[in-house]
Scaffold this active site. Structure first.
Site, PDB file in Angstrom:
ATOM      1  NE  ARG A  35     -15.656 -59.655 -46.591  1.00  0.00           N
ATOM      2  CZ  ARG A  35     -15.144 -60.483 -45.715  1.00  0.00           C
ATOM      3  NH1 ARG A  35     -14.696 -60.028 -44.556  1.00  0.00           N
ATOM      4  NH2 ARG A  35     -15.080 -61.776 -45.964  1.00  0.00           N
ATOM      5  CE  LYS A 198      -5.734 -81.077 -45.451  1.00  0.00           C
ATOM      6  NZ  LYS A 198      -5.687 -80.941 -43.985  1.00  0.00           N
ATOM      7  N   GLY A 354     -12.781 -68.639 -50.408  1.00  0.00           N
ATOM      8  CA  GLY A 354     -11.627 -67.740 -50.267  1.00  0.00           C
ATOM      9  C   GLY A 354     -10.630 -67.732 -51.410  1.00  0.00           C
ATOM     10  N   GLY A 377     -17.359 -68.828 -45.785  1.00  0.00           N
ATOM     11  CA  GLY A 377     -17.996 -69.853 -44.946  1.00  0.00           C
ATOM     12  C   GLY A 377     -19.495 -69.911 -45.134  1.00  0.00           C
TER      13      GLY A 377
END
Length: 396
Positions: A35, A198, A354, A377
């Site tokens: 980052r 999921k 992620g 996100g």
């Protein structure tokens, strides 16, 4: 898109929001500087113009309290090393000390402010806090894609105090262009691979991307909800029982949009969730009682490979097996190879989320795909079709 390339920072101070929420070891040394490296082009451009840079960031979740382990002073050495010069540090981000350090900053110099989240006002999106930050500089640059989905003081509110001098940094611009390529301007056929555990976490993404894609590969744990909804026997594999009707709905919507859906046809099963468990390869619709699917089988890998090699734009979000366990990593590795080969042949490939990002880093695919997103996100919300607060603040 208004980027730093549209402005000359000569003799100007630029307040740059960066994402330095980096992993650290027990000694608080940075263990992955990705980052920090990602914002170097933005910093270099401003300095080359003859400007100075004031970096602001958060680290961890101090929840408004000053806690030493969350101080940005611990990453200062790494930031200086990556940016190629000594970076100054001030142990505040607002107030007298910060204002003095900013005013003394000369062209070509860099200053790092203390953790924004030592102040509750940051996460609350407090306007007075944003105004105090804005006093430090002549221009505002948002280069923190990883926090662009947060309506915080430093990511969204502050921009209003720089009506004509607010810009996207080069990292932010690259991230937004990569997502735009997948959702709007990419060459067809466009293929999306959605994996992970999921269906419920991916519903909005699937609904939003269907009009933009030609093929949808569904893998990982979420595939079993679809297989069971289609009448398959899945043993003790992961399933969201309450999402079975939704799985059928998604398949129907895909058909309406003429999107071809590819589910695994075979799977590597195990008797328990363990790397050393007994395992075998079976038809995914015929998993015996007491066994669970943990990876995509050979036929599935070949089928996915064919789809990917015929794609021109690829989005990958989520692994298609439990790659953290070596005996169940082959499916995700094969997928990585297929995407790398398609990229070599000229396809544009975007990896985000992620687990997928962790995989490409761990297995060395970072250089073999077109773009690896730095914001989990933020990327997911972009794919859901939401306008991110940090993006809207610059655009409006």
């Amino acid at each position: 898109m208004k980027t730093i390339n549209d402005f000359n920072f000569n003799d100007k101070k630029a307040l740059v929001r960066v994402d330095f929420n980096v992993p650290q070891d027990d000694q608080l040394k940075v263990t992955d500087n990705t980052r920090i490296v990602a914002v170097k082009p933005t910093v270099d451009k401003i300095l080359k113009d003859g400007g100075s840079v004031i970096l602001m960031a958060h680290l961890g979740r101090p929840k408004g309290e000053v806690k030493d382990e969350f101080s940005l002073k611990h990453i200062l050495e790494e930031v200086s090393m990556v940016l190629g010069q000594e970076v100054k540090f001030v142990e505040e981000c607002i107030g007298e000390k910060a204002e003095q350090a900013a005013s003394e900053l000369k062209p070509g110099e860099i200053l790092l402010l203390e953790n924004l989240r030592f102040h509750n006002e940051e996460e609350k999106g407090d306007e007075a806090f944003a105004e105090q930050l804005s006093k430090l500089a002549d221009a505002y640059v948002n280069d923190a894609f990883g926090t662009a989905h947060r309506a915080h003081a430093s990511t969204a509110v502050i921009a209003k105090f720089f009506p004509s001098t607010k810009f996207f940094g080069l990292l932010m611009a690259n991230e937004l262009q990569a997502i735009d390529k997948v959702l709007k301007s990419g060459e067809r056929p466009v293929t999306a691979i959605l994996g992970g555990s999921k269906v419920s976490t991916k519903i909005t993404i699937i609904e939003n991307i269907l009009p933009a894609i030609d093929n949808l590969i569904i893998g990982g744990g979420m595939a079993f909800t679809f297989i069971k909804a289609l009448g398959g026997k899945i043993g003790t594999s992961l399933v969201e029982e309450d999402k079975l009707p939704l799985a059928l709905e998604i398949l129907a919507k895909a058909k309406e949009h003429k999107v071809k859906v590819y589910l695994p046809s075979d799977t590597i099963i195990a008797e328990s969730f363990s790397n050393d468990a007994d395992r075998k390869e079976v038809d995914i619709y015929e998993i015996p009682e007491g066994w669970m699917g943990l990876d995509a089988g050979a036929k599935s890998r070949d089928q996915f490979n064919d789809v990917l090699l015929n794609s021109r734009t690829i989005l990958w979000n989520g692994p298609i097996g439990v790659f953290e366990m070596s005996n169940f990593a082959a499916g995700t590795i094969a997928l990585g190879e297929s995407i790398a080969e398609a990229t070599r042949q000229g396809a544009f490939s975007l990896v985000g989320g992620g687990d997928s990002v962790a995989f490409v880093k761990q297995f060395g695919y970072g250089e073999k795909v077109s773009y690896v997103s730095t914001g989990g996100g933020a990327m997911l919300e972009s794919l859901e079709g939401l306008e991110l607060p940090g993006v809207a603040a610059i655009n409006n």
